[in-house]
Design a protein around this motif. Sequence first.
Motif, PDB file in Angstrom:
ATOM      1  N   HIS A 155      40.469  45.007  30.580  1.00  0.00           N
ATOM      2  CA  HIS A 155      39.552  44.235  31.421  1.00  0.00           C
ATOM      3  C   HIS A 155      38.496  45.117  32.097  1.00  0.00           C
ATOM      4  CE1 HIS A 155      39.637  40.046  33.300  1.00  0.00           C
ATOM      5  NE2 HIS A 155      38.411  40.500  33.248  1.00  0.00           N
ATOM      6  N   ASP A 156      38.920  46.300  32.536  1.00  0.00           N
ATOM      7  CA  ASP A 156      37.970  47.194  33.206  1.00  0.00           C
ATOM      8  C   ASP A 156      36.826  47.581  32.252  1.00  0.00           C
ATOM      9  OD1 ASP A 156      37.109  49.047  35.357  1.00  0.00           O
ATOM     10  OD2 ASP A 156      37.599  50.561  33.843  1.00  0.00           O
ATOM     11  N   ASP A 157      37.167  47.864  30.988  1.00  0.00           N
ATOM     12  CA  ASP A 157      36.126  48.230  30.015  1.00  0.00           C
ATOM     13  C   ASP A 157      35.176  47.054  29.773  1.00  0.00           C
ATOM     14  OD1 ASP A 157      37.416  50.875  29.160  1.00  0.00           O
ATOM     15  OD2 ASP A 157      39.029  49.418  28.862  1.00  0.00           O
ATOM     16  N   LEU A 158      35.765  45.849  29.724  1.00  0.00           N
ATOM     17  CA  LEU A 158      34.937  44.662  29.470  1.00  0.00           C
ATOM     18  C   LEU A 158      33.983  44.404  30.635  1.00  0.00           C
ATOM     19  CD1 LEU A 158      37.641  42.280  27.958  1.00  0.00           C
ATOM     20  CD2 LEU A 158      35.929  43.634  26.727  1.00  0.00           C
ATOM     21  N   ARG A 159      34.459  44.645  31.845  1.00  0.00           N
ATOM     22  CA  ARG A 159      33.603  44.428  33.010  1.00  0.00           C
ATOM     23  C   ARG A 159      32.455  45.429  33.017  1.00  0.00           C
ATOM     24  NH1 ARG A 159      36.258  43.368  38.493  1.00  0.00           N
ATOM     25  NH2 ARG A 159      34.660  41.785  38.569  1.00  0.00           N
ATOM     26  N   ARG A 160      32.747  46.675  32.628  1.00  0.00           N
ATOM     27  CA  ARG A 160      31.679  47.673  32.536  1.00  0.00           C
ATOM     28  C   ARG A 160      30.629  47.201  31.535  1.00  0.00           C
ATOM     29  NH1 ARG A 160      33.175  52.860  34.583  1.00  0.00           N
ATOM     30  NH2 ARG A 160      35.207  52.656  35.548  1.00  0.00           N
ATOM     31  N   PHE A 161      31.110  46.634  30.418  1.00  0.00           N
ATOM     32  CA  PHE A 161      30.192  46.137  29.383  1.00  0.00           C
ATOM     33  C   PHE A 161      29.299  45.023  29.945  1.00  0.00           C
ATOM     34  CE2 PHE A 161      29.474  42.774  26.213  1.00  0.00           C
ATOM     35  CZ  PHE A 161      28.739  43.463  25.246  1.00  0.00           C
ATOM     36  N   THR A 162      29.917  44.015  30.605  1.00  0.00           N
ATOM     37  CA  THR A 162      29.092  42.887  31.059  1.00  0.00           C
ATOM     38  C   THR A 162      28.166  43.286  32.223  1.00  0.00           C
ATOM     39  OG1 THR A 162      30.975  42.060  32.365  1.00  0.00           O
ATOM     40  CG2 THR A 162      30.568  40.994  30.252  1.00  0.00           C
ATOM     41  N   THR A 287      31.941  36.153  31.988  1.00  0.00           N
ATOM     42  CA  THR A 287      31.898  36.532  30.571  1.00  0.00           C
ATOM     43  C   THR A 287      32.998  37.535  30.236  1.00  0.00           C
ATOM     44  OG1 THR A 287      29.513  36.231  30.757  1.00  0.00           O
ATOM     45  CG2 THR A 287      30.311  37.231  28.736  1.00  0.00           C
ATOM     46  N   SER A 288      33.229  38.518  31.118  1.00  0.00           N
ATOM     47  CA  SER A 288      34.302  39.479  30.804  1.00  0.00           C
ATOM     48  C   SER A 288      35.653  38.768  30.812  1.00  0.00           C
ATOM     49  CB  SER A 288      34.293  40.671  31.768  1.00  0.00           C
ATOM     50  OG  SER A 288      34.507  40.249  33.083  1.00  0.00           O
ATOM     51  N   ASN A 289      35.808  37.742  31.662  1.00  0.00           N
ATOM     52  CA  ASN A 289      37.066  36.974  31.649  1.00  0.00           C
ATOM     53  C   ASN A 289      37.224  36.188  30.354  1.00  0.00           C
ATOM     54  OD1 ASN A 289      37.797  37.827  34.165  1.00  0.00           O
ATOM     55  ND2 ASN A 289      37.091  36.023  35.237  1.00  0.00           N
ATOM     56  N   VAL A 457      49.272  35.777  33.620  1.00  0.00           N
ATOM     57  CA  VAL A 457      49.141  34.525  34.382  1.00  0.00           C
ATOM     58  C   VAL A 457      47.688  34.314  34.819  1.00  0.00           C
ATOM     59  CG1 VAL A 457      51.508  34.440  35.272  1.00  0.00           C
ATOM     60  CG2 VAL A 457      49.791  35.719  36.530  1.00  0.00           C
ATOM     61  N   GLU A 458      47.373  33.059  35.129  1.00  0.00           N
ATOM     62  CA  GLU A 458      46.013  32.730  35.570  1.00  0.00           C
ATOM     63  C   GLU A 458      45.838  33.101  37.040  1.00  0.00           C
ATOM     64  OE1 GLU A 458      45.226  28.597  34.836  1.00  0.00           O
ATOM     65  OE2 GLU A 458      45.695  28.768  32.698  1.00  0.00           O
ATOM     66  N   GLU A 459      44.718  33.733  37.346  1.00  0.00           N
ATOM     67  CA  GLU A 459      44.427  34.074  38.758  1.00  0.00           C
ATOM     68  C   GLU A 459      43.010  33.602  39.072  1.00  0.00           C
ATOM     69  OE1 GLU A 459      45.742  37.813  41.158  1.00  0.00           O
ATOM     70  OE2 GLU A 459      43.825  38.271  40.209  1.00  0.00           O
ATOM     71  N   LYS A 467      45.645  37.710  34.681  1.00  0.00           N
ATOM     72  CA  LYS A 467      46.284  38.808  35.413  1.00  0.00           C
ATOM     73  C   LYS A 467      47.369  39.423  34.524  1.00  0.00           C
ATOM     74  CE  LYS A 467      48.589  39.811  39.667  1.00  0.00           C
ATOM     75  NZ  LYS A 467      49.552  39.265  40.586  1.00  0.00           N
ATOM     76  N   ASN A 468      47.511  40.717  34.555  1.00  0.00           N
ATOM     77  CA  ASN A 468      48.510  41.505  33.795  1.00  0.00           C
ATOM     78  C   ASN A 468      48.160  41.681  32.323  1.00  0.00           C
ATOM     79  OD1 ASN A 468      50.130  41.463  36.075  1.00  0.00           O
ATOM     80  ND2 ASN A 468      51.279  39.663  35.399  1.00  0.00           N
ATOM     81  N   LEU A 469      46.937  41.362  31.915  1.00  0.00           N
ATOM     82  CA  LEU A 469      46.642  41.464  30.475  1.00  0.00           C
ATOM     83  C   LEU A 469      46.636  42.930  30.027  1.00  0.00           C
ATOM     84  CD1 LEU A 469      45.785  40.004  27.830  1.00  0.00           C
ATOM     85  CD2 LEU A 469      43.432  40.582  28.429  1.00  0.00           C
ATOM     86  N   GLN A 470      47.461  43.217  29.055  1.00  0.00           N
ATOM     87  CA  GLN A 470      47.483  44.545  28.422  1.00  0.00           C
ATOM     88  C   GLN A 470      47.289  44.321  26.931  1.00  0.00           C
ATOM     89  OE1 GLN A 470      48.147  47.628  29.853  1.00  0.00           O
ATOM     90  NE2 GLN A 470      48.450  46.841  31.922  1.00  0.00           N
ATOM     91  N   ILE A 471      46.556  45.228  26.311  1.00  0.00           N
ATOM     92  CA  ILE A 471      46.247  45.081  24.889  1.00  0.00           C
ATOM     93  C   ILE A 471      46.595  46.391  24.199  1.00  0.00           C
ATOM     94  CG2 ILE A 471      44.215  45.006  23.327  1.00  0.00           C
ATOM     95  CD1 ILE A 471      44.966  42.304  24.382  1.00  0.00           C
ATOM     96  N   CYS A 472      46.965  46.286  22.935  1.00  0.00           N
ATOM     97  CA  CYS A 472      47.203  47.505  22.172  1.00  0.00           C
ATOM     98  C   CYS A 472      46.176  47.539  21.026  1.00  0.00           C
ATOM     99  CB  CYS A 472      48.632  47.426  21.639  1.00  0.00           C
ATOM    100  SG  CYS A 472      49.106  48.893  20.810  1.00  0.00           S
TER     101      CYS A 472
END
Length: 480
Positions: A155-162, A287-289, A457-459, A467-472
């Motif tokens: 999510h942090d990388d996506l926010r930097r992008f947007t 958009t990042s969400n 979960v939705e926040e 919330k808690n999204l982790q990706i591999c």
Amino acid sequence: MTESVVRENQLIKRTLDDLPQPKGWPLLGNFLQLQSKNLHQVLEQWCLEYGDTYKVDIAGLLFVVIADPVVVKDILRRRPKSFNRTASLERVFKELGIHGVLSANGESWKRQRRLIMPAFSKKSLASFFPLLEQTTERLRLRLVKKRGQDTLAIHDDLRRFTVDITTSLVFGHDTRLLEHDGDGLQKHLEVIFPQLNSRTRMPFPYWQYIKFKKDRKLDQALIEVEKYALKIVEQTRDELQFNPQLADAPETILQAMVAASDDDNRLTNEELFANILTLLLAGEDTTSNLIAWMLYFISQRPDIQCKINEEAEQIRLKHKGQINVQGLDELTYLEAVARETLRLKSTAPMISAETADQVTLLDGTELPAGTGLFLMTRLGGLNKEHFKDAEQFRPERWQEEAVAAEACPHKATSHFPFGGGARHCPGETLAFMETKMVIAMLCQQFDISQPESPPVVEEYAITMRPKNLQICLRLKPVGR
Ligand code: HEM
């Protein structure tokens, strides 16, 4: 609700007093129940228990919650004449100096909306495409460096992008957050968003009398963003002075606004700052969400990743190895994945509004001027009557063939992820362009999966995030 039911209901009048209300506390009403980080889910659940129109009491202030898509659509369409943005939103945004196009009403809204709209035209966005392409490549490089990590809080990388995209489009100034690891503008925005959300629901402006740590953090974040914005306004004034023809053919939204501030319709420095921050807030988190929620779904479905990749490959072949601006339009399966994500995980699951006059809603409810409303814009999309197997993630339902085959009930107008009417989100096309570029790139480069982690979960904090999204991310072998 059908048209004939609407006609019947108009005959059965009811008032605010007649509406059901969930049980609350003495004096506080439903205030405590509505302070949670899943406010939208609490209100949605109550719709199932109390019906499509009910009221809540926030420490003495009554708000009406509306879920029927026919009634919601009618309200969105009757803005700005009969319904406004809420006075509490306007008050909180004004107090913080962010009173731009999103929170304004009346003539002030009309003037600001007129100024920003040209930048969101198809033509302007097409000329912006090379920058979108470069920024997507910079995100790719950033993620390739992180490929060894077992889990990635992407999510942090996506926010930097947007943020990089929005600042480039709106101010012609790239913050280049993708090239840095430290805290930047996005961290300040992360402080501002949740605070705005909770303040608009506070019945009493306690922060005017006593400031807690979170209020001081908000003040500091706003000072930092203001410093940034004022520097950009100064630069833009210099550009216009040096290159006066930009006033007639502005290249960014900010140039258009600064140029307009030289005629009779002056935009003050405060208004310019307010709109810089408004566009950053409106364009970045939403958009990042959306991209993050898409990753949540497709990381569980290699078959969907495969289909996205196949479609993107075909488009690349057709357009000399690249997805160009026309090719983006042709990514119809990928668009269906985004629309299905918005149906289940709308990043703006509710819109607040306020009656401008005494009004009668389509369901026959009569409301006095100044009544606050929560429009539950996601709920219709989750309804089995509108979508077969509504709880399942099935992007195909948005493709023309599926819509034509009546086997799949499909009522696209039962939910409103971008709002509607005169205040419909101006950033919809841009959001789809960003989303398609990023997801097509990720599916081409990586196998995406979800590691073991706490449940996602939705926040809710004005926008709704996973919330808690982790990706591999596993880099694909070249040529696969
Ligand atoms: C997935 C991405 C997005 C979603 C889901 C979204 C959703 C929304 C929604 C629901 C509204 C309220 C509309 C209404 O009241 O009818 C809105 C308003 C707005 N959005 Fe977006 N948005 C997104 C992206 C963007 C982007 C990229 C920008 C610009 C950079 C943007 C700028 C705005 C502005 C300026 C408004 C206020 C419009 C007005 O009040 O006249 N949005 N958006």
